[in-house]
Motif scaffolding. Structure first.
Motif, mmCIF file in Angstrom:
data_model
loop_
_atom_site.group_PDB
_atom_site.id
_atom_site.type_symbol
_atom_site.label_atom_id
_atom_site.label_comp_id
_atom_site.label_asym_id
_atom_site.label_seq_id
_atom_site.Cartn_x
_atom_site.Cartn_y
_atom_site.Cartn_z
ATOM 1 N N GLU A 53 1.816 9.930 1.748
ATOM 2 C CA GLU A 53 1.367 11.255 1.330
ATOM 3 C C GLU A 53 0.786 12.098 2.455
ATOM 4 O OE1 GLU A 53 -0.628 11.539 -2.370
ATOM 5 O OE2 GLU A 53 0.271 9.713 -3.174
ATOM 6 N N ARG A 54 0.245 11.453 3.476
ATOM 7 C CA ARG A 54 -0.231 12.151 4.673
ATOM 8 C C ARG A 54 -1.234 13.259 4.339
ATOM 9 N NH1 ARG A 54 2.912 10.059 8.511
ATOM 10 N NH2 ARG A 54 5.001 9.354 7.947
ATOM 11 N N GLN A 55 -2.254 12.878 3.572
ATOM 12 C CA GLN A 55 -3.353 13.782 3.255
ATOM 13 C C GLN A 55 -4.661 13.115 3.657
ATOM 14 O OE1 GLN A 55 -3.262 15.427 -0.744
ATOM 15 N NE2 GLN A 55 -1.115 14.860 -0.958
ATOM 16 N N ALA A 56 -5.733 13.874 3.608
ATOM 17 C CA ALA A 56 -7.044 13.294 3.889
ATOM 18 C C ALA A 56 -7.326 12.195 2.874
ATOM 19 C CB ALA A 56 -8.113 14.372 3.824
ATOM 20 N N ASN A 57 -7.869 11.080 3.356
ATOM 21 C CA ASN A 57 -8.059 9.887 2.524
ATOM 22 C C ASN A 57 -6.760 9.572 1.784
ATOM 23 O OD1 ASN A 57 -9.025 7.682 1.218
ATOM 24 N ND2 ASN A 57 -10.469 8.783 -0.088
ATOM 25 N N GLY A 61 -14.424 6.034 -3.596
ATOM 26 C CA GLY A 61 -13.646 6.919 -2.732
ATOM 27 C C GLY A 61 -12.204 6.499 -2.497
ATOM 28 N N SER A 62 -11.774 5.377 -3.025
ATOM 29 C CA SER A 62 -10.401 4.920 -2.778
ATOM 30 C C SER A 62 -9.418 5.619 -3.713
ATOM 31 C CB SER A 62 -10.294 3.407 -2.926
ATOM 32 O OG SER A 62 -10.749 2.986 -4.188
ATOM 33 N N LYS A 63 -8.167 5.774 -3.240
ATOM 34 C CA LYS A 63 -7.095 6.423 -3.997
ATOM 35 C C LYS A 63 -5.891 5.484 -3.997
ATOM 36 C CE LYS A 63 -9.958 9.902 -3.638
ATOM 37 N NZ LYS A 63 -10.888 10.227 -4.747
ATOM 38 N N PRO A 117 -1.840 17.230 -9.851
ATOM 39 C CA PRO A 117 -2.547 18.279 -9.104
ATOM 40 C C PRO A 117 -3.807 18.768 -9.807
ATOM 41 C CG PRO A 117 -0.183 18.720 -9.212
ATOM 42 C CD PRO A 117 -0.452 17.608 -10.174
ATOM 43 N N CYS A 118 -3.804 18.770 -11.147
ATOM 44 C CA CYS A 118 -4.958 19.284 -11.895
ATOM 45 C C CYS A 118 -6.134 18.321 -11.882
ATOM 46 C CB CYS A 118 -4.549 19.564 -13.332
ATOM 47 S SG CYS A 118 -3.351 20.901 -13.518
ATOM 48 N N THR A 119 -5.862 17.010 -11.956
ATOM 49 C CA THR A 119 -6.956 16.037 -12.064
ATOM 50 C C THR A 119 -7.296 15.375 -10.733
ATOM 51 O OG1 THR A 119 -5.417 14.264 -12.685
ATOM 52 C CG2 THR A 119 -6.372 15.572 -14.468
ATOM 53 N N LEU A 120 -6.295 15.141 -9.889
ATOM 54 C CA LEU A 120 -6.537 14.447 -8.615
ATOM 55 C C LEU A 120 -6.454 15.375 -7.413
ATOM 56 C CD1 LEU A 120 -4.524 11.119 -9.181
ATOM 57 C CD2 LEU A 120 -6.842 11.721 -9.900
ATOM 58 N N GLY A 121 -6.007 16.625 -7.635
ATOM 59 C CA GLY A 121 -5.911 17.577 -6.533
ATOM 60 C C GLY A 121 -4.841 17.231 -5.529
ATOM 61 N N ARG A 122 -3.783 16.526 -5.988
ATOM 62 C CA ARG A 122 -2.721 16.091 -5.084
ATOM 63 C C ARG A 122 -1.358 16.398 -5.702
ATOM 64 N NH1 ARG A 122 -4.193 11.946 -1.436
ATOM 65 N NH2 ARG A 122 -6.410 11.462 -1.495
ATOM 66 N N GLU A 123 -0.435 16.817 -4.857
ATOM 67 C CA GLU A 123 0.948 16.978 -5.295
ATOM 68 C C GLU A 123 1.534 15.604 -5.632
ATOM 69 O OE1 GLU A 123 5.259 18.376 -3.404
ATOM 70 O OE2 GLU A 123 3.392 18.602 -2.252
ATOM 71 N N ALA A 124 2.361 15.559 -6.645
ATOM 72 C CA ALA A 124 2.983 14.293 -7.050
ATOM 73 C C ALA A 124 4.075 13.914 -6.057
ATOM 74 C CB ALA A 124 3.575 14.422 -8.450
ATOM 75 N N ILE A 125 3.851 12.831 -5.342
ATOM 76 C CA ILE A 125 4.837 12.298 -4.387
ATOM 77 C C ILE A 125 5.274 10.937 -4.911
ATOM 78 C CG2 ILE A 125 5.217 11.504 -2.029
ATOM 79 C CD1 ILE A 125 3.195 13.574 -1.105
ATOM 80 N N ALA A 126 6.518 10.876 -5.360
ATOM 81 C CA ALA A 126 7.023 9.665 -6.032
ATOM 82 C C ALA A 126 7.092 8.488 -5.060
ATOM 83 C CB ALA A 126 8.404 9.934 -6.609
ATOM 84 N N PRO A 127 6.737 7.285 -5.515
ATOM 85 C CA PRO A 127 6.906 6.095 -4.676
ATOM 86 C C PRO A 127 8.356 5.927 -4.258
ATOM 87 C CG PRO A 127 5.600 5.597 -6.637
ATOM 88 C CD PRO A 127 6.143 6.976 -6.829
ATOM 89 N N ARG A 128 8.570 5.463 -3.052
ATOM 90 C CA ARG A 128 9.927 5.306 -2.523
ATOM 91 C C ARG A 128 10.780 4.408 -3.394
ATOM 92 N NH1 ARG A 128 8.266 3.811 3.723
ATOM 93 N NH2 ARG A 128 7.074 5.715 4.198
ATOM 94 N N ILE A 129 10.154 3.395 -3.988
ATOM 95 C CA ILE A 129 10.900 2.408 -4.744
ATOM 96 C C ILE A 129 11.589 3.040 -5.955
ATOM 97 C CG2 ILE A 129 9.054 1.697 -6.319
ATOM 98 C CD1 ILE A 129 11.369 -0.694 -4.396
ATOM 99 N N TRP A 130 11.093 4.179 -6.428
ATOM 100 C CA TRP A 130 11.724 4.855 -7.568
ATOM 101 C C TRP A 130 13.100 5.405 -7.225
ATOM 102 C CZ3 TRP A 130 7.277 8.193 -10.146
ATOM 103 C CH2 TRP A 130 6.319 7.311 -10.669
ATOM 104 N N ASN A 131 13.381 5.553 -5.945
ATOM 105 C CA ASN A 131 14.676 6.113 -5.524
ATOM 106 C C ASN A 131 15.732 5.051 -5.250
ATOM 107 O OD1 ASN A 131 13.589 8.769 -5.551
ATOM 108 N ND2 ASN A 131 12.708 8.443 -3.520
ATOM 109 N N THR A 132 15.392 3.770 -5.469
ATOM 110 C CA THR A 132 16.364 2.706 -5.182
ATOM 111 C C THR A 132 17.013 2.229 -6.465
ATOM 112 O OG1 THR A 132 14.641 0.996 -5.354
ATOM 113 C CG2 THR A 132 15.038 1.968 -3.177
#
Length: 294
Positions: A55-59, A88-90, A279-294
């Protein structure tokens, strides 16, 4: 003189199988601007691949894929998982493939999967596994227990397929006990216990309306204002048009429920809901796990 011999027939009890016991202990904590996998202890055939940070975001959120090499549970198998998310973990957890509860044996031994998640304040957990397929004749137990502290946030779903509709196999004998519990501190947000017993059959239209797939998705929104909660609820209702899907807001939880026959449909609906909720609850864009694309 003839003798009459009495023959006694004794019934032999069904054999008891020694199933596999698998345990997994995972711990996560924020270190150097990323959530790191700080504890990874396993016993038996349950483990994780290396953690990913796409995701390459802070924390940066830590994506982890849970692996169960046997691919399913047979009679007597037990899976136990304990996940601790430090302050503080995500964390995002998923699996590479659907779970399976295979047919049990004549002794009707239980197959169980029990999961306990501890979320400390300011942490977040996303539990997003594929569907679990319950084979005809299974004796399954599935328990998921989420303990939230402070302002910890949760997004989770569970999708259950009874029988194998593509193979014309109903779930007309067997049992499934399933529970989902969510607590914030000592306050219950959701306690749900389900018992499915010989339920889904063409001869029993009253059971689950003769449907084979049921699912539940939930997200904590109690940290949002009432206006924001209502706004998110209406946003979901506007964008999700599946007639088999219901959406409610109860005690600070948005809950989506599906009852139908298509696991792929509910998976697509839940992923679309996740893209709106995250985005509304965690403040993050939804980035799908790579494994979902296999």
């Amino acid at each position: 003189m003839s003798q009459l011999t009495q023959v006694k027939h004794s019934s032999t009890p069904a054999p008891i199988k020694q199933g596999w016991l698998a345990k997994l202990e995972l711990g996560f904590a924020p270190i150097a601007a990323k959530t790191r996998l700080t504890l990874n202890q396993s016993i038996g055939p349950l483990r994780v691949q290396r953690p990913f940070h796409p995701e390459r975001q802070a924390n940066d959120c830590c994506h982890v894929y849970l692996l169960h090499p046997p691919g399913g549970l047979v009679a007597g198998d037990q899976l136990h998982m304990n996940v601790a998310c430090a302050e503080g973990s995500k964390v995002l957890l998923t699996t590479p493939a659907s779970g399976k509860l295979y047919r049990s044996n004549l002794a009707r031994q239980q197959q169980s999967q029990q999961q306990l998640f501890h979320l400390q304040t300011n942490s977040s957990l996303e539990w997003l596994p594929p569907e679990t397929i319950v084979f005809n004749g299974a004796q399954g137990r599935l328990d998921s227990h989420f303990k939230l502290h402070g302002n910890a946030q949760l997004i989770a779903w569970e999708i259950t397929c009874l029988g194998r509709k593509a193979s014309d196999e109903d779930f007309d004998h067997g049992e499934l006990l399933q529970s989902i519990k969510v607590y914030r501190e000592q306050r219950p947000l959701l306690i749900e216990n389900t018992r499915i017993h010989n339920a889904v059959s063409a001869n029993n239209p009253a059971a689950l309306a003769s449907k084979h797939v049921y699912a539940c998705m939930l997200a904590t929104v109690d940290q949002l204002s009432e206006a924001k909660q209502t706004e998110l609820l209406e946003l979901l209702r506007e964008h999700l048009s599946c007639p088999q899907l219901g959406i409610t807001l109860v005690r600070g939880l948005i809950i989506l429920r599906y009852l139908g026959d298509q696991a792929e449909t509910v998976r697509q609906q839940f992923e679309a809901a996740w893209a709106l909720i995250r985005p509304c609850t965690l403040g993050r864009e939804a980035i799908a796990p790579r494994i979902w694309n296999t």
